[in-house]
Structures are given as C-alpha cells and as structure tokens.
Design an enzyme around this catalytic site. Structure first.
Site, PDB file in Angstrom:
ATOM      1  N   GLY A  42     -63.833 131.036  78.393  1.00  0.00           N
ATOM      2  CA  GLY A  42     -63.463 132.421  78.104  1.00  0.00           C
ATOM      3  C   GLY A  42     -62.849 132.585  76.728  1.00  0.00           C
ATOM      4  O   GLY A  42     -62.998 131.726  75.857  1.00  0.00           O
TER       5      GLY A  42
ATOM      6  N   GLY B  58     -68.707 132.396  68.353  1.00  0.00           N
ATOM      7  CA  GLY B  58     -69.315 131.104  68.708  1.00  0.00           C
ATOM      8  C   GLY B  58     -69.899 131.150  70.116  1.00  0.00           C
ATOM      9  O   GLY B  58     -71.030 130.708  70.355  1.00  0.00           O
ATOM     10  N   HIS B  59     -69.124 131.712  71.053  1.00  0.00           N
ATOM     11  CA  HIS B  59     -69.637 131.839  72.428  1.00  0.00           C
ATOM     12  C   HIS B  59     -70.842 132.787  72.456  1.00  0.00           C
ATOM     13  O   HIS B  59     -71.833 132.524  73.137  1.00  0.00           O
ATOM     14  CB  HIS B  59     -68.561 132.423  73.359  1.00  0.00           C
ATOM     15  CG  HIS B  59     -67.343 131.572  73.504  1.00  0.00           C
ATOM     16  ND1 HIS B  59     -66.123 131.919  72.971  1.00  0.00           N
ATOM     17  CD2 HIS B  59     -67.156 130.382  74.131  1.00  0.00           C
ATOM     18  CE1 HIS B  59     -65.236 131.001  73.269  1.00  0.00           C
ATOM     19  NE2 HIS B  59     -65.829 130.046  73.968  1.00  0.00           N
TER      20      HIS B  59
ATOM     21  N   GLN C 158     -59.181 119.232  82.320  1.00  0.00           N
ATOM     22  CA  GLN C 158     -59.436 118.712  80.971  1.00  0.00           C
ATOM     23  C   GLN C 158     -58.240 118.904  80.036  1.00  0.00           C
ATOM     24  O   GLN C 158     -58.321 118.593  78.853  1.00  0.00           O
ATOM     25  CB  GLN C 158     -60.707 119.323  80.383  1.00  0.00           C
ATOM     26  CG  GLN C 158     -60.639 120.803  80.041  1.00  0.00           C
ATOM     27  CD  GLN C 158     -61.998 121.343  79.628  1.00  0.00           C
ATOM     28  OE1 GLN C 158     -62.885 121.566  80.463  1.00  0.00           O
ATOM     29  NE2 GLN C 158     -62.194 121.549  78.332  1.00  0.00           N
TER      30      GLN C 158
ATOM     31  N   LYS D  31     -69.416 122.457  67.407  1.00  0.00           N
ATOM     32  CA  LYS D  31     -68.043 122.274  66.942  1.00  0.00           C
ATOM     33  C   LYS D  31     -67.366 121.181  67.775  1.00  0.00           C
ATOM     34  O   LYS D  31     -66.565 120.404  67.277  1.00  0.00           O
ATOM     35  CB  LYS D  31     -67.264 123.579  67.057  1.00  0.00           C
ATOM     36  CG  LYS D  31     -65.855 123.323  66.665  1.00  0.00           C
ATOM     37  CD  LYS D  31     -64.967 124.476  66.777  1.00  0.00           C
ATOM     38  CE  LYS D  31     -63.552 124.007  66.743  1.00  0.00           C
ATOM     39  NZ  LYS D  31     -63.094 123.585  68.059  1.00  0.00           N
TER      40      LYS D  31
ATOM     41  N   SER E  21     -61.187 129.321  70.262  1.00  0.00           N
ATOM     42  CA  SER E  21     -60.281 130.215  70.998  1.00  0.00           C
ATOM     43  C   SER E  21     -58.830 129.908  70.635  1.00  0.00           C
ATOM     44  O   SER E  21     -57.955 130.766  70.749  1.00  0.00           O
ATOM     45  CB  SER E  21     -60.491 130.052  72.500  1.00  0.00           C
ATOM     46  OG  SER E  21     -61.840 130.331  72.815  1.00  0.00           O
ATOM     47  N   ARG E  22     -58.564 128.682  70.188  1.00  0.00           N
ATOM     48  CA  ARG E  22     -57.189 128.297  69.859  1.00  0.00           C
ATOM     49  C   ARG E  22     -56.752 128.809  68.491  1.00  0.00           C
ATOM     50  O   ARG E  22     -55.563 128.695  68.154  1.00  0.00           O
ATOM     51  CB  ARG E  22     -57.035 126.774  69.927  1.00  0.00           C
ATOM     52  CG  ARG E  22     -57.113 126.229  71.356  1.00  0.00           C
ATOM     53  CD  ARG E  22     -56.762 124.760  71.428  1.00  0.00           C
ATOM     54  NE  ARG E  22     -56.543 124.325  72.797  1.00  0.00           N
ATOM     55  CZ  ARG E  22     -57.458 123.713  73.556  1.00  0.00           C
ATOM     56  NH1 ARG E  22     -58.660 123.457  73.075  1.00  0.00           N
ATOM     57  NH2 ARG E  22     -57.169 123.356  74.795  1.00  0.00           N
TER      58      ARG E  22
HETATM   59  O1  PAF Z   1     -66.142 123.750  75.552  1.00  0.00           O
HETATM   60  C1  PAF Z   1     -65.531 124.279  76.507  1.00  0.00           C
HETATM   61  O2  PAF Z   1     -65.139 125.458  76.459  1.00  0.00           O
HETATM   62  C2  PAF Z   1     -65.217 123.452  77.752  1.00  0.00           C
HETATM   63  O3  PAF Z   1     -64.915 122.144  77.421  1.00  0.00           O
HETATM   64  C3  PAF Z   1     -66.339 123.506  78.803  1.00  0.00           C
HETATM   65  C4  PAF Z   1     -67.631 122.888  78.280  1.00  0.00           C
HETATM   66  C5  PAF Z   1     -66.589 124.951  79.212  1.00  0.00           C
HETATM   67  C6  PAF Z   1     -65.912 122.733  80.065  1.00  0.00           C
HETATM   68  O4  PAF Z   1     -64.774 123.282  80.634  1.00  0.00           O
END
Ligand code: PAF
Length: 291
Positions: free
Chosen positions: A31, A36-37, A61, A149, A186-187
């Site tokens: 999200g 980029g998304h 993660q 990236k 996003s950061r």
């Molecule tokens: O790149 C990301 O945003 C995350 O590492 C992913 C691939 C959605 C897995 O949680």
C-alpha cells in the site's frame, strides 16, 4: 474494481476473471501507493492481464525495531488510485486472513537472503518469501510484477519460484524516480526536507559508480567511486555498497539518513531504458561488498 478481504471472495473474483478468458497479473504491495506501484499496475494492464493487487503490510518481513507500526497506511486513497489504474481486484486481507492462528509454515530462501538486505535485516526475506508464496497460492497468477528498486527481492522471488516450481512468471519493472533522482519509496514520507537533500547523494553515488563501470572500471573502482560520493555527504551513513548478481549484475547500496534507511541500485550492464554497458561484464559470483 472489486475490493475483497477474504481468501474465498478473492478466489471467486479471480475465477470469474479466468472464466472471462483473462490471464491474471498480480501486483503484490504494502500500500501507500506512489507512481512506482502504479507503473507495476500499468505494466500488468499493458501486458493484457486482468490486474489483481494485494495490499497487505506484512508483519513478518519487519524486524522488531523496524517501522511496522508507523508504516504509512491510507486504504481509501490507495483504492482510488487502483481504480484509476484499471485494477480488477484489490485484495486487502487482515493479518488473521494471511496468518491464521496456528500458522507455522515459512519459506526460507537460502543464501541469497543472507547477504546485503538479508544481512542488515535478518528474517526479512523469509517474511517476503512466505507472504509472496501464500499470495501466489491464493491468486494463482500467470505473472507477478515487482519493482527493480528492490532488486534483491526480485532475485529472491525468482529463486523461490524456480526452486518450488511455482509456475509464475516474474516481471521486474524499472525503478521509478522523482525528478531529483530519488527512487520512489513509501518510506520517503519519513524524510524531512533536509534529510531529502542528503538522500539525493544516493542516486548520485550510484550514477558515479555506473559512470566508472561504463569507462571500463573494475568492481573495486566502481564501489570506491560510489563510496566517495556517499562519504562526502556527512548526514548519511553507509550501510553497504556492493556489486552482486541480483537479477543481473547490480550496483546496490543502502544508507541511513536521519532515522530512515534507504536502498537503491542500478543495473550495470543495461540502462533502465536499454543497453548502455561499455564496461566489463560482471559475472554472477563477482561480489564486492563494503559495509
Ligand atoms: O515490495 C513490497 O512492497 C513487499 O516486500 C511485498 C513484495 C509486497 C511483500 O510484502
């Protein structure tokens, strides 16, 4: 666009798309969408896929001292952007949906997950590999789209797909940058104006390394040129600079500025838009790292 939250609902929505004759393109995300998304969603759409986007801030993660709690979240805005990008299904599961009580199976990607980001963030790629494997199992996509990236993430995902025979085509897409060169992340919202000024040394440093590579420089010279630019910015601390085979020979670096950790990389033997390499080829085992 359908917004679905449960696995059963997701399967049903994907089955409808398949019955209508569509191939499925999955864009896994956490999200806080940026260009980029959206570029990943557009790439999937342009390939002719019906686009399924997952939006899940994956707790496994994140390390214990990382930014899970404050990671940017804006579901409503993300849903609007996904709609604009012609997404067919937006999957927003709860943590319980992905990791139900008693969940105890993990995908551990091996050596590649222990270097660079894996060394700096122990367990990170295990979390990424586990959630992506689960998403692949739920969606059964033909293709899955990831940004370059996170080059090491692309390499790790390719490894698990190959090793476990997951049958998903992994499509890496070019890093999208702001006009000033900073890779979108996003950061980046964590950066103050002055942090951001300092952070710009990161793409500049990689560009300097790439320049040395194109001039025929050896790996240690490429790394030294990169380090020189980063060291000149006193507000940055370097986590690593390395050349590794991450989905192709890649110059990668991680830095900290203020409280924010940033990563970026450039492919050495081709530009984002096409081949550029005049420099020597860097083989799969040529790894020069400095921490
Ligand atoms: O790149 C990301 O945003 C995350 O590492 C992913 C691939 C959605 C897995 O949680």
């Amino acid at each position: 666009m359908k917004v679905v939250r449960g696995a059963a609902e997701l399967r049903e929505a994907v089955a409808e798309l398949r019955e209508a004759g569509h191939a499925i393109g999955l864009v896994p995300t956490m999200g806080a969408f940026h260009e980029g998304h959206l570029a990943l969603m557009r790439a999937a759409h342009q390939a002719g896929d019906a686009v399924v986007v997952s939006l899940f801030v994956n707790p496994t993660q994140f390390g214990p001292d990382e930014d899970l709690e404050r990671y940017p979240r804006d579901e409503e805005r993300d849903a609007e952007l996904a709609l604009g990008a012609e997404v067919s299904v937006l999957f927003i599961p709860t943590v319980e949906e992905i990791y139900p009580t008693g969940f105890d199976t993990h995908v551990d990607p091996g050596r590649l997950a222990t270097i660079l980001e894996g060394a700096a963030r122990p367990g990170h790629f295990r979390g990424v590999a586990t959630v992506c494997t689960k998403l692949f199992a739920l969606v059964l996509p033909d293709r899955a789209y990831f940004g370059r990236k996170d080059a090491q993430q692309v390499a790790v995902i390719r490894q698990i797909v190959r090793d476990l025979g997951l049958g998903v085509e992994i499509v890496p897409c070019p890093t999208v940058r702001d006009e000033d060169g900073l890779a979108l992340s996003s950061r980046n919202v964590y950066l103050s104006a002055s942090d951001r000024g300092a952070a710009l040394a990161l793409p500049r440093a990689l560009e300097a390394g790439l320049h040395v590579h194109r001039g025929g420089g050896m790996p240690d010279e490429i790394v030294a040129a990169t380090r020189q630019v980063l060291d000149a910015e006193s507000r940055l601390s370097v986590d690593y600079i390395a050349i590794a085979d991450l989905d192709g020979p890649t110059l990668a670096a991680a830095v900290r500025v203020g409280g924010t950790r940033l990563i970026d990389n450039v492919l050495l033997n081709e530009g984002e838009g096409g081949p550029v390499g005049a420099g020597p080829p860097i083989g799969p085992s040529a790894g020069v790292g400095t921490r």
